[in-house]
Design a protein around this motif. Structure first.
Motif, mmCIF file in Angstrom:
data_model
loop_
_atom_site.group_PDB
_atom_site.id
_atom_site.type_symbol
_atom_site.label_atom_id
_atom_site.label_comp_id
_atom_site.label_asym_id
_atom_site.label_seq_id
_atom_site.Cartn_x
_atom_site.Cartn_y
_atom_site.Cartn_z
ATOM 1 N N GLY A 32 14.047 -10.299 2.150
ATOM 2 C CA GLY A 32 12.625 -9.867 2.973
ATOM 3 C C GLY A 32 12.635 -9.942 4.312
ATOM 4 O O GLY A 32 11.211 -9.873 4.864
ATOM 5 N N ARG A 33 12.988 -10.729 4.566
ATOM 6 C CA ARG A 33 12.819 -11.095 6.316
ATOM 7 C C ARG A 33 14.784 -11.109 6.842
ATOM 8 O O ARG A 33 14.578 -11.849 8.201
ATOM 9 N N ALA A 34 14.750 -9.896 6.656
ATOM 10 C CA ALA A 34 16.456 -10.125 7.174
ATOM 11 C C ALA A 34 16.507 -9.173 7.329
ATOM 12 O O ALA A 34 16.779 -7.897 6.316
ATOM 13 N N LEU A 35 17.818 -8.229 7.806
ATOM 14 C CA LEU A 35 18.638 -6.650 8.283
ATOM 15 C C LEU A 35 20.034 -7.229 8.459
ATOM 16 O O LEU A 35 20.667 -8.183 9.150
ATOM 17 N N LEU A 36 20.880 -6.429 7.924
ATOM 18 C CA LEU A 36 22.231 -6.232 7.962
ATOM 19 C C LEU A 36 22.456 -5.050 8.947
ATOM 20 O O LEU A 36 22.038 -3.902 8.398
ATOM 21 N N LEU A 37 22.519 -5.320 10.337
ATOM 22 C CA LEU A 37 22.859 -4.360 11.188
ATOM 23 C C LEU A 37 24.505 -4.210 11.107
ATOM 24 O O LEU A 37 23.994 -2.921 10.736
ATOM 25 N N GLY A 38 25.467 -4.801 10.280
ATOM 26 C CA GLY A 38 26.599 -4.103 9.987
ATOM 27 C C GLY A 38 27.739 -4.606 9.849
ATOM 28 O O GLY A 38 27.382 -6.303 9.660
ATOM 29 N N GLU A 39 29.445 -4.070 10.330
ATOM 30 C CA GLU A 39 30.199 -5.234 10.135
ATOM 31 C C GLU A 39 31.405 -5.371 11.482
ATOM 32 O O GLU A 39 30.875 -3.973 11.717
ATOM 33 N N LEU A 40 31.642 -6.155 11.727
ATOM 34 C CA LEU A 40 32.699 -6.344 12.510
ATOM 35 C C LEU A 40 33.782 -6.949 11.730
ATOM 36 O O LEU A 40 34.293 -7.854 11.341
ATOM 37 N N VAL A 41 34.854 -6.486 12.328
ATOM 38 C CA VAL A 41 36.720 -7.099 12.251
ATOM 39 C C VAL A 41 36.615 -7.964 13.819
ATOM 40 O O VAL A 41 36.800 -7.418 14.319
ATOM 41 N N ASP A 42 36.609 -8.553 12.943
ATOM 42 C CA ASP A 42 37.310 -9.533 14.528
ATOM 43 C C ASP A 42 37.989 -9.933 14.945
ATOM 44 O O ASP A 42 39.569 -9.391 14.214
ATOM 45 N N THR A 43 38.921 -10.813 16.572
ATOM 46 C CA THR A 43 40.036 -11.127 16.026
ATOM 47 C C THR A 43 41.142 -11.288 15.639
ATOM 48 O O THR A 43 42.429 -11.155 15.773
ATOM 49 N N LYS A 44 41.240 -11.755 14.206
ATOM 50 C CA LYS A 44 41.673 -12.000 13.442
ATOM 51 C C LYS A 44 41.716 -11.534 12.319
ATOM 52 O O LYS A 44 43.022 -11.468 11.348
#
Ligand code: AMP
Ligand code: MG
Length: 490
Positions: free
Chosen positions: A96-108
């Motif tokens: 209701g007050r959030a937006l998922l920008l997307g996903e990143l695969v981290d260095t691990k």
């Protein structure tokens, strides 16, 4: 700073949720922030995420973390979910007050969600304004980073910005946005949303996605969904045992605030306990103490029961059989949890071996702490000195219990200095003390003074490293007339 021209900015997003779970979200955009300013940017976390901190600093960071500039490889969405809130089912919640920008695969190699919290209304906002106030944003920042430093699985804080607009609660407050990083934002409530609508294919689709993303070992199991339940329950048991070991009270363990990944999520009215009392709760909206400290293990089991219900149709074609199998797993949670809790508590007492009297030793310690109204964190911290000095005759709240513990330690076959060193690494000196958190939030919100926030963040992100000039952060608040209360502060 109003506009930072950034065109074609790519951060390396790879958005599996948006790509493979059509129907589980609504593509959406952030509201425009009139005058975004970066409060804090977690450079170290950015590096772990494989991001270039220079790209995200200062004005450009403010533009990105306010949602004013959306990287071209992001696919911003609001996720849908349902949930039991204080025991009552709400069939339609969601970001209701959030937006998922997307996903990143981290260095691990771990896939992480990047989410803006407080970025404006979405189709799931119901009556809310979709915004967040500076106080709660800074609270989530502090507590999440403290939890991480304490070794507790948790969502992380990548950045906080003020938006330059006032938002209206009981009074006007500075608006802010938190950039939150999570292994995912899939909740028990996400499953509940589709199960409640009888959309069993979608429940299965979500379960398959969760297995692939969070529990990849399961794929070959003959009963993958039962195994998935077991794996999720196991991580919850481990998580709650960690909370109990540091005196953490989540405060709003609704099923929409229980992450399938096993991370602590949604820091609202959470707090750390000072004086040990199992019935402690802080939340002003939790009038019956449903989510009190000592209730957390059974609430986790209750939530997992709701989760199990969503899986009935996919666990076994025969409903009775499915219910039987899942019921068994739900029952097992208690034992799994107790095992993790014992392990956690043995560690806090410096015990590496397992002896039959350990449970009694631990239980009696807690009873004594309750009777003596002992401070949770400093009592455990004091064990390191008590082990070193071998001062069973020294007068502390623990005096009646000490000889038994020292006797028990002697069976470990390690010398006192080894044990002391170990204890200093498991029992923190610093937690985000409630009065210090309030002070930091109050100064930031009312006086635009961020110094107490930065100081506290430094202290709680190195919780085992005691420094002589930080005595003020060790102590609980002086006793007050009214009990400490936290507010959801949405
Ligand atoms: P929470 O108590 O933060 O876990 O939120 C419970 C539900 O209320 C979620 O669906 C949130 O997205 C929604 N919510 C909380 N605060 C707001 C707000 N200010 N505007 C819109 N929705 C909100
Ligand atoms: Mg929530």
């Amino acid at each position: 700073m109003n506009d930072t021209p950034i065109t074609g900015l790519r951060l390396g997003f790879d958005n599996s949720y948006a790509a493979s779970l059509d129907g589980f979200y609504t593509p959406w955009e952030a509201d425009r922030a009139p005058n975004p300013t970066l409060i804090h940017f977690n450079k170290k976390l950015a590096l772990d995420l494989g991001l270039d901190p220079n790209v995200l600093a200062a004005e450009r960071g403010a533009a990105i973390f306010s949602g004013n500039v959306i990287p071209t490889d992001a696919s911003p969405i609001a996720q849908v979910y349902a949930g039991h809130q204080f025991g009552a089912f709400s069939p339609q919640l969601g970001d209701g007050r959030a937006l998922l920008l997307g996903e990143l695969v981290d260095t691990k190699g771990t896939r992480r969600d990047i989410q803006l919290k407080g970025s404006g209304r979405t189709p799931y906002s119901r009556g809310g304004d979709g915004k967040a106030a500076m106080g709660p944003v800074l609270r989530e920042y502090l507590i999440a980073e403290a939890m991480h430093a304490l070794g507790v699985p948790t969502t992380r804080a990548l950045a906080a910005v003020t938006t330059g607009e006032l938002i209206y609660r009981e009074k006007p407050l500075p608006g802010a946005i938190l950039t939150r990083v999570a292994k995912s934002h899939i909740r028990v409530g996400t499953f509940q949303f589709f199960a409640a609508r009888g959309e069993h294919d979608r429940v299965r689709q979500l379960a398959d996605y969760v297995i692939q993303r969070h529990y990849p070992g399961i794929t070959t199991n003959p009963e993958p969904y039962l195994e998935l339940f077991r794996a999720i329950a196991d991580r919850q048991a481990k998580l709650i045992a960690k909370w109990m070991g540091i005196g953490f009270i989540h405060g709003v363990m609704n099923t929409d605030n229980m992450a399938i990944s096993g991370e602590t999520i949604d820091y609202g009215p959470c707090a750390f306990m000072d004086t040990f009392a199992p019935n402690t709760f802080f939340s002003s909206i939790d009038s019956h103490g449903r989510y009190a400290y000592g209730a957390q293990p059974s609430i986790a089991q209750w939530n997992l029961t709701r989760f199990a219900e969503t899986l009935i149709s996919i666990v076994d074609g025969d409903q009775d059989k499915a219910v039987g199998k899942l019921t068994e797993e739900v029952k097992n949670f208690r034992t799994t949890y107790m095992d993790y809790w014992l392990q956690e508590m043995r560690g806090k007492l410096g015990l590496q071996t397992e002896q039959s009297g350990d449970l009694d030793l631990i239980t009696d310690l807690f009873q004594l702490m309750a009777d003596q109204k002992a401070d949770f964190t400093s009592t455990f911290r004091s064990l390191a000195n008590l082990a070193a000095d071998n001062t069973a005759d020294e007068n502390t709240v623990l005096t009646p219990w000490l000889p038994r513990w020292l006797q028990r330690l002697s069976v470990e076959g390690r010398n006192p200095s080894e044990i002391t060193k170990y204890l200093l690494e498991v029992n923190p000196a610093y937690i985000p003390r409630n009065h210090k958190v309030e002070e930091a939030l109050e100064k930031a919100t009312n006086e635009n003074d961020l110094v107490p926030f930065f100081n506290l963040l430094d202290v709680v992100t190195e919780p085992y490293n005691e420094k002589p000039n930080l005595k003020a952060y060790l102590e609980p608040a002086p006793p007050e007339t009214a009990p400490y209360r936290t507010f959801c502060g949405t």
